[in-house]
Write a protein that holds these residues in place. Structure first.
Motif, PDB file in Angstrom:
ATOM      1  N   SER A  65     -13.742 -19.255   3.517  1.00 39.34           N
ATOM      2  CA  SER A  65     -15.057 -19.615   3.879  1.00 39.34           C
ATOM      3  C   SER A  65     -15.668 -18.184   4.222  1.00 39.34           C
ATOM      4  N   PRO A  66     -17.030 -18.284   4.485  1.00 39.70           N
ATOM      5  CA  PRO A  66     -17.681 -17.052   4.832  1.00 39.70           C
ATOM      6  C   PRO A  66     -16.986 -16.183   6.072  1.00 39.70           C
ATOM      7  N   ASP A  67     -16.781 -17.079   7.167  1.00 42.72           N
ATOM      8  CA  ASP A  67     -15.836 -16.563   8.404  1.00 42.72           C
ATOM      9  C   ASP A  67     -14.865 -15.898   8.054  1.00 42.72           C
ATOM     10  N   GLU A  68     -13.910 -16.611   7.106  1.00 40.94           N
ATOM     11  CA  GLU A  68     -12.446 -16.075   6.685  1.00 40.94           C
ATOM     12  C   GLU A  68     -12.679 -14.577   6.196  1.00 40.94           C
ATOM     13  N   MET A  69     -13.673 -14.772   5.171  1.00 40.19           N
ATOM     14  CA  MET A  69     -14.039 -13.328   4.533  1.00 40.19           C
ATOM     15  C   MET A  69     -14.446 -12.417   5.229  1.00 40.19           C
ATOM     16  N   ARG A  70     -15.436 -12.674   6.523  1.00 37.27           N
ATOM     17  CA  ARG A  70     -15.931 -11.311   7.201  1.00 37.27           C
ATOM     18  C   ARG A  70     -14.532 -11.129   8.139  1.00 37.27           C
ATOM     19  N   ALA A  71     -13.916 -11.833   8.505  1.00 38.50           N
ATOM     20  CA  ALA A  71     -12.307 -11.459   9.448  1.00 38.50           C
ATOM     21  C   ALA A  71     -11.725 -10.855   8.525  1.00 38.50           C
ATOM     22  N   ILE A  72     -11.555 -10.828   7.488  1.00 40.09           N
ATOM     23  CA  ILE A  72     -10.604 -10.064   6.372  1.00 40.09           C
ATOM     24  C   ILE A  72     -11.158  -8.483   6.395  1.00 40.09           C
ATOM     25  N   LEU A  73     -12.596  -8.586   5.986  1.00 37.38           N
ATOM     26  CA  LEU A  73     -13.369  -7.335   5.844  1.00 37.38           C
ATOM     27  C   LEU A  73     -13.533  -6.562   7.262  1.00 37.38           C
ATOM     28  N   ASN A  74     -13.515  -7.065   8.250  1.00 35.49           N
ATOM     29  CA  ASN A  74     -13.688  -6.469   9.508  1.00 35.49           C
ATOM     30  C   ASN A  74     -12.302  -6.151   9.887  1.00 35.49           C
ATOM     31  N   ALA A  75     -11.362  -6.573   9.486  1.00 39.96           N
ATOM     32  CA  ALA A  75      -9.930  -6.226   9.961  1.00 39.96           C
ATOM     33  C   ALA A  75      -9.379  -5.073   9.270  1.00 39.96           C
ATOM     34  N   MET A  76     -10.066  -4.443   8.223  1.00 46.86           N
ATOM     35  CA  MET A  76      -9.993  -3.160   7.293  1.00 46.86           C
ATOM     36  C   MET A  76     -10.307  -1.903   8.238  1.00 46.86           C
ATOM     37  N   ASP A  77      -9.500  -1.090   8.269  1.00 45.74           N
ATOM     38  CA  ASP A  77     -10.043   0.240   8.693  1.00 45.74           C
ATOM     39  C   ASP A  77     -10.243   1.003   7.330  1.00 45.74           C
ATOM     40  N   GLN A  78     -11.579   1.498   7.221  1.00 42.59           N
ATOM     41  CA  GLN A  78     -11.960   2.008   5.987  1.00 42.59           C
ATOM     42  C   GLN A  78     -11.985   3.356   6.081  1.00 42.59           C
ATOM     43  N   ARG A  79     -11.056   3.886   7.126  1.00 37.10           N
ATOM     44  CA  ARG A  79     -11.027   5.783   6.781  1.00 37.10           C
ATOM     45  C   ARG A  79     -10.058   5.882   5.981  1.00 37.10           C
ATOM     46  N   PRO A  80      -8.793   5.327   5.821  1.00 37.63           N
ATOM     47  CA  PRO A  80      -7.649   5.705   4.694  1.00 37.63           C
ATOM     48  C   PRO A  80      -8.269   5.117   3.278  1.00 37.63           C
ATOM     49  N   PHE A  81      -7.840   5.989   2.581  1.00 36.68           N
ATOM     50  CA  PHE A  81      -8.427   5.758   1.214  1.00 36.68           C
ATOM     51  C   PHE A  81      -7.875   4.249   0.614  1.00 36.68           C
ATOM     52  N   VAL A  82      -6.639   3.903   1.094  1.00 39.79           N
ATOM     53  CA  VAL A  82      -6.064   2.835   0.327  1.00 39.79           C
ATOM     54  C   VAL A  82      -6.777   1.532   0.904  1.00 39.79           C
ATOM     55  N   GLU A  83      -7.228   1.544   2.197  1.00 36.59           N
ATOM     56  CA  GLU A  83      -7.934   0.457   2.858  1.00 36.59           C
ATOM     57  C   GLU A  83      -9.354   0.180   2.359  1.00 36.59           C
ATOM     58  N   PHE A  84     -10.009   1.541   2.150  1.00 35.87           N
ATOM     59  CA  PHE A  84     -11.249   1.756   1.623  1.00 35.87           C
ATOM     60  C   PHE A  84     -11.617   1.020   0.249  1.00 35.87           C
ATOM     61  N   ARG A  85     -10.388   1.459  -0.441  1.00 37.74           N
ATOM     62  CA  ARG A  85     -10.312   0.979  -1.896  1.00 37.74           C
ATOM     63  C   ARG A  85     -10.240  -0.556  -1.926  1.00 37.74           C
ATOM     64  N   ASP A  86      -9.348  -1.025  -1.135  1.00 36.38           N
ATOM     65  CA  ASP A  86      -9.140  -2.610  -0.981  1.00 36.38           C
ATOM     66  C   ASP A  86     -10.584  -3.240  -0.635  1.00 36.38           C
ATOM     67  N   TYR A  87     -11.496  -2.690   0.576  1.00 44.24           N
ATOM     68  CA  TYR A  87     -12.443  -2.899   0.946  1.00 44.24           C
ATOM     69  C   TYR A  87     -13.661  -3.260  -0.220  1.00 44.24           C
ATOM     70  N   VAL A  88     -13.450  -1.985  -0.988  1.00 41.41           N
ATOM     71  CA  VAL A  88     -14.520  -1.874  -1.995  1.00 41.41           C
ATOM     72  C   VAL A  88     -14.103  -2.977  -2.930  1.00 41.41           C
ATOM     73  N   ALA A  89     -12.939  -3.179  -3.527  1.00 41.57           N
ATOM     74  CA  ALA A  89     -12.406  -4.096  -4.374  1.00 41.57           C
ATOM     75  C   ALA A  89     -12.832  -5.611  -3.834  1.00 41.57           C
ATOM     76  N   LEU A  90     -12.676  -6.064  -2.514  1.00 46.62           N
ATOM     77  CA  LEU A  90     -12.879  -7.218  -2.193  1.00 46.62           C
ATOM     78  C   LEU A  90     -14.646  -7.426  -1.975  1.00 46.62           C
ATOM     79  N   THR A  91     -15.392  -6.442  -1.711  1.00 43.09           N
ATOM     80  CA  THR A  91     -16.644  -6.476  -1.614  1.00 43.09           C
ATOM     81  C   THR A  91     -17.625  -6.353  -3.121  1.00 43.09           C
ATOM     82  N   TRP A  92     -16.764  -6.332  -4.119  1.00 47.59           N
ATOM     83  CA  TRP A  92     -17.527  -5.869  -5.299  1.00 47.59           C
ATOM     84  C   TRP A  92     -17.647  -7.189  -6.063  1.00 47.59           C
TER      85      TRP A  92
END
Length: 92
Positions: A65-92
């Motif tokens: 659901s949109p709320d579940e997706m928002r929760a996943i994206l907000n849980a990621m710390d985008q400062r480390p490369f690995v989590e930023f990469r995962d964030y980009v992959a999920l939002t692409w």
């Protein structure tokens, strides 16, 4: 019996008959063979032209659901490369 005598398959995978996909593959192969036989004048008609393919019931896809997706994206710390990469992959 599918996978009968196979020592590594579980009993739940040992089923009777073929899957709809396997049956459809056989129908397509035989239909193509008869088309070739007609083209080369080995046969007069294709008995498999009228055979319809088996419809394979598809299982529904569970999406977030949109709320579940928002929760996943907000849980990621985008400062480390690995989590930023995962964030980009999920939002692409």
């Amino acid at each position: 019996m599918k996978f009968d005598g196979h020592s590594f398959k579980l009993d739940e995978h040992k089923t009777q008959g073929l899957s709809p996909r396997s049956v459809n593959d056989y129908i397509k192969t035989i239909r193509t063979f008869f088309r070739f036989a007609i083209k080369e004048a080995y046969a007069d008609d294709n008995p498999f032209e009228e055979v319809t393919l088996i419809t394979n019931p598809e299982s529904p896809i569970n999406i977030l659901s949109p709320d579940e997706m928002r929760a996943i994206l907000n849980a990621m710390d985008q400062r480390p490369f690995v989590e930023f990469r995962d964030y980009v992959a999920l939002t692409w």
